[in-house]
Motif scaffolding. Structure first.
Motif, PDB file in Angstrom:
ATOM      1  N   GLU A  57       1.444  -1.587  -0.062  1.00  0.00           N
ATOM      2  CA  GLU A  57      -0.257   0.077  -0.089  1.00  0.00           C
ATOM      3  C   GLU A  57       1.147   1.509  -0.173  1.00  0.00           C
ATOM      4  N   SER A  58       1.947   1.439   0.796  1.00  0.00           N
ATOM      5  CA  SER A  58       2.530   2.410   0.636  1.00  0.00           C
ATOM      6  C   SER A  58       3.603   2.795  -0.761  1.00  0.00           C
ATOM      7  N   LEU A  59       3.796   1.596  -1.160  1.00  0.00           N
ATOM      8  CA  LEU A  59       5.204   1.377  -2.697  1.00  0.00           C
ATOM      9  C   LEU A  59       3.524   1.875  -3.949  1.00  0.00           C
ATOM     10  N   GLU A  60       2.348   1.703  -3.612  1.00  0.00           N
ATOM     11  CA  GLU A  60       1.373   2.262  -4.847  1.00  0.00           C
ATOM     12  C   GLU A  60       1.558   4.188  -4.293  1.00  0.00           C
ATOM     13  N   GLU A  61       1.059   4.561  -3.196  1.00  0.00           N
ATOM     14  CA  GLU A  61       1.646   5.597  -4.120  1.00  0.00           C
ATOM     15  C   GLU A  61       3.208   6.036  -4.571  1.00  0.00           C
ATOM     16  N   TYR A  62       3.349   5.355  -4.743  1.00  0.00           N
ATOM     17  CA  TYR A  62       5.056   5.751  -5.835  1.00  0.00           C
ATOM     18  C   TYR A  62       4.624   5.120  -7.102  1.00  0.00           C
ATOM     19  N   ARG A  63       4.023   4.947  -7.649  1.00  0.00           N
ATOM     20  CA  ARG A  63       3.739   4.434  -8.940  1.00  0.00           C
ATOM     21  C   ARG A  63       4.602   4.218 -10.228  1.00  0.00           C
ATOM     22  N   GLY A  64       4.800   5.851  -9.995  1.00  0.00           N
ATOM     23  CA  GLY A  64       6.029   6.279 -10.764  1.00  0.00           C
ATOM     24  C   GLY A  64       7.207   5.355 -11.052  1.00  0.00           C
ATOM     25  N   LEU A  65       6.938   4.937 -10.238  1.00  0.00           N
ATOM     26  CA  LEU A  65       8.848   4.333 -10.448  1.00  0.00           C
ATOM     27  C   LEU A  65       8.415   3.213  -9.914  1.00  0.00           C
ATOM     28  N   LEU A  67       7.227  -0.763 -11.320  1.00  0.00           N
ATOM     29  CA  LEU A  67       5.989  -1.528 -12.428  1.00  0.00           C
ATOM     30  C   LEU A  67       4.827  -1.960 -11.667  1.00  0.00           C
ATOM     31  N   PRO A  68       3.497  -1.983 -12.248  1.00  0.00           N
ATOM     32  CA  PRO A  68       2.576  -3.089 -11.812  1.00  0.00           C
ATOM     33  C   PRO A  68       3.001  -4.371 -11.286  1.00  0.00           C
ATOM     34  N   ILE A  69       3.731  -5.137 -11.455  1.00  0.00           N
ATOM     35  CA  ILE A  69       4.019  -6.181 -11.331  1.00  0.00           C
ATOM     36  C   ILE A  69       4.753  -6.126  -9.922  1.00  0.00           C
ATOM     37  N   TYR A  70       5.578  -5.289  -9.349  1.00  0.00           N
ATOM     38  CA  TYR A  70       6.139  -4.845  -8.732  1.00  0.00           C
ATOM     39  C   TYR A  70       5.201  -4.529  -7.923  1.00  0.00           C
ATOM     40  N   VAL A  71       4.468  -4.373  -7.256  1.00  0.00           N
ATOM     41  CA  VAL A  71       3.766  -3.646  -6.305  1.00  0.00           C
ATOM     42  C   VAL A  71       2.659  -5.150  -6.379  1.00  0.00           C
ATOM     43  N   ALA A 214       4.420 -13.945 -12.181  1.00  0.00           N
ATOM     44  CA  ALA A 214       4.079 -13.874 -11.135  1.00  0.00           C
ATOM     45  C   ALA A 214       3.615 -15.805 -10.834  1.00  0.00           C
ATOM     46  N   MET A 215       3.223 -16.205 -11.669  1.00  0.00           N
ATOM     47  CA  MET A 215       1.928 -17.283 -10.772  1.00  0.00           C
ATOM     48  C   MET A 215       3.248 -18.540 -11.135  1.00  0.00           C
ATOM     49  N   LYS A 216       4.303 -18.306 -10.644  1.00  0.00           N
ATOM     50  CA  LYS A 216       5.576 -19.440 -10.167  1.00  0.00           C
ATOM     51  C   LYS A 216       5.377 -19.078  -8.459  1.00  0.00           C
ATOM     52  N   LEU A 217       5.716 -17.451  -8.289  1.00  0.00           N
ATOM     53  CA  LEU A 217       5.862 -17.259  -6.565  1.00  0.00           C
ATOM     54  C   LEU A 217       4.214 -17.563  -6.273  1.00  0.00           C
ATOM     55  N   LEU A 218       2.801 -17.764  -7.331  1.00  0.00           N
ATOM     56  CA  LEU A 218       2.213 -17.303  -6.339  1.00  0.00           C
ATOM     57  C   LEU A 218       2.466 -19.114  -6.149  1.00  0.00           C
ATOM     58  N   SER A 219       2.046 -20.207  -7.302  1.00  0.00           N
ATOM     59  CA  SER A 219       2.540 -21.917  -6.816  1.00  0.00           C
ATOM     60  C   SER A 219       2.626 -22.125  -5.787  1.00  0.00           C
ATOM     61  N   SER A 220       4.411 -21.317  -6.084  1.00  0.00           N
ATOM     62  CA  SER A 220       5.562 -21.960  -4.928  1.00  0.00           C
ATOM     63  C   SER A 220       4.933 -21.626  -3.164  1.00  0.00           C
ATOM     64  N   ALA A 221       4.433 -20.295  -3.305  1.00  0.00           N
ATOM     65  CA  ALA A 221       3.506 -19.878  -1.813  1.00  0.00           C
ATOM     66  C   ALA A 221       2.464 -21.243  -1.191  1.00  0.00           C
ATOM     67  N   SER A 222       2.118 -21.843  -2.742  1.00  0.00           N
ATOM     68  CA  SER A 222       0.991 -23.067  -2.141  1.00  0.00           C
ATOM     69  C   SER A 222      -1.175 -22.116  -2.095  1.00  0.00           C
ATOM     70  N   ASN A 231      -4.775 -12.951  -8.559  1.00  0.00           N
ATOM     71  CA  ASN A 231      -3.362 -12.038  -7.731  1.00  0.00           C
ATOM     72  C   ASN A 231      -2.764 -12.085  -8.657  1.00  0.00           C
ATOM     73  N   ALA A 232      -2.951 -13.037  -9.811  1.00  0.00           N
ATOM     74  CA  ALA A 232      -1.622 -11.990 -10.965  1.00  0.00           C
ATOM     75  C   ALA A 232      -2.216 -11.354 -12.170  1.00  0.00           C
ATOM     76  N   SER A 233      -3.267 -11.996 -12.208  1.00  0.00           N
ATOM     77  CA  SER A 233      -4.405 -10.808 -13.299  1.00  0.00           C
ATOM     78  C   SER A 233      -3.617  -8.842 -13.017  1.00  0.00           C
ATOM     79  N   PHE A 234      -2.928  -9.105 -11.973  1.00  0.00           N
ATOM     80  CA  PHE A 234      -2.964  -7.283 -11.609  1.00  0.00           C
ATOM     81  C   PHE A 234      -2.056  -6.887 -12.320  1.00  0.00           C
ATOM     82  N   VAL A 235      -1.111  -8.258 -12.756  1.00  0.00           N
ATOM     83  CA  VAL A 235       0.126  -7.559 -13.472  1.00  0.00           C
ATOM     84  C   VAL A 235      -0.224  -7.745 -14.644  1.00  0.00           C
ATOM     85  N   MET A 236      -0.987  -7.990 -15.480  1.00  0.00           N
ATOM     86  CA  MET A 236      -0.877  -7.914 -16.365  1.00  0.00           C
ATOM     87  C   MET A 236      -1.419  -6.139 -17.001  1.00  0.00           C
TER      88      MET A 236
END
Length: 341
Positions: A57-65, A67-71, A214-222, A231-236
């Motif tokens: 949520e804190s990083l949301e305020e720095y969207r210009g810095l 990438l959407p995938i990062y947040v 994104a799906m690789k990370l999410l799958s590793s977290a079960s 969750n991965a759709s927000f990366v697109m």
């Protein structure tokens, strides 16, 4: 604010990997990073986290810095409890993007500089040289009517050329603004871009890489498959691809098979749908998306290598076309007028 995002990400990965909690990692990060912007940024994040905000949520305020995938992935890391691993993966991702961007910039510097110089020459001819020549030629009263007619033609042709180039730039700028402010316009523009030959394939390949990453990370977290897809759709960043991922998730939640759900969208490459069917059969989602991610990582690198080898001759050719137009619409008519005097 200027911020070395890669350095911040690598530092956070190293600190969180050493079992520090988030607040302590941010505090140490603010002390380690020597840049004024980095110190101010990490101190601001620490303050917000201490006040109860999530890091994402804190990083949301720095969207210009960021990438959407990062947040999005930082949010996933907070939910799954593997934030350190997410920062590590993001470090690798950012390094790959930086290398690709540097290759592209190196290939573009020379031809773009030449093209800009050619456009400046056209502007100077229209605004400064042409009016002076017109006054000189009109001094010869014997051919004043013919000279005036020819000069008007030259001026009109150069002005049309200049306006055409500016119009293309304005269309691109307006499309970018509409894409930012209107969800409907963004969907239409993104759908159109996916249909363009060559460009559509590049966009889809990059989107598939980000999605599988994104799906690789999410799958590793079960994460359950449907939750992971949501969750991965927000990366697109492409709205058309995002809609298709969300639609596939809804179909799976309603009881459809994962492979059939993705195939029915008619957008996703066969390589992706085949591996999703494999995951559906053996239940190993992490392995499937690891394979997909590796494949599209290699594909992205190959595409960008091809683009960098193509753009230089393309821009040189484009510059040549501009120069030929200037010669045919200005230089040749001027010499014809000189010969008529």
């Amino acid at each position: 604010m200027k911020l070395n995002v890669l350095l911040f990400t690598q530092t956070m990965h190293s600190l969180l990997k050493s079992s520090l909690i988030l607040q302590d990692a941010l505090m140490v990060c603010s002390q380690i990073l020597t840049g004024k912007s980095e110190r101010k940024f990490t101190s601001s994040l620490l303050k917000k986290v201490n006040e109860g905000m999530k890091l994402s949520e804190s990083l949301e305020e720095y969207r210009g810095l960021f990438l959407p995938i990062y947040v999005s992935l930082v949010s996933v890391g907070e939910t799954s409890g593997n934030l350190g691993e997410v920062f590590g993966r993001l470090s690798e991702y950012l390094k790959d993007r930086k290398n690709l961007r540097q290759k592209l910039i190196q290939a573009l510097v020379y031809p773009v500089t030449v093209m800009i110089c050619a456009l400046i020459v056209v502007a100077v001819l229209v605004m400064f040289v042409l009016p002076r020549l017109e006054g000189i030629f009109l001094a010869f009263q014997g051919s004043a009517g013919e000279i005036e007619f020819q000069m008007k033609n030259i001026k009109r042709n150069l002005t049309v050329l200049f306006i055409f180039i500016i119009s293309i730039g304005l269309v691109i700028l307006i499309a970018a603004m509409l894409h930012r402010i209107s969800e409907r316009c963004a969907w239409i523009i993104d759908s159109f871009l996916l249909r363009l030959p060559g460009i559509g394939k590049i966009i889809l390949t990059v989107q598939m890489h980000d999605f599988s990453f994104a799906m690789k990370l999410l799958s590793s977290a079960s994460f359950p498959l449907v939750d992971a897809l949501k969750n991965a759709s927000f990366v697109m960043t492409n709205r058309r691809v995002r809609y298709s991922v969300e639609n596939a998730a809804r179909k799976i939640a309603d009881g459809s098979g994962a492979g059939a759900a993705f195939e029915s969208e008619g957008l996703f490459p066969k390589y992706l749908t085949v591996w999703i069917k494999i995951a559906q059969t053996n239940g190993n989602t992490f392995e499937a998306f690891s394979q997909i991610c590796d494949y599209y990582s290699s594909e992205s690198e190959n595409i960008f290598s091809g683009v960098t080898s193509f753009v230089e001759p393309f821009f040189i050719l484009l510059t040549g076309v501009i120069i030929i137009l200037v010669i045919s619409q200005f230089v040749v008519p001027v010499f014809n007028l000189l010969g008529a005097l």
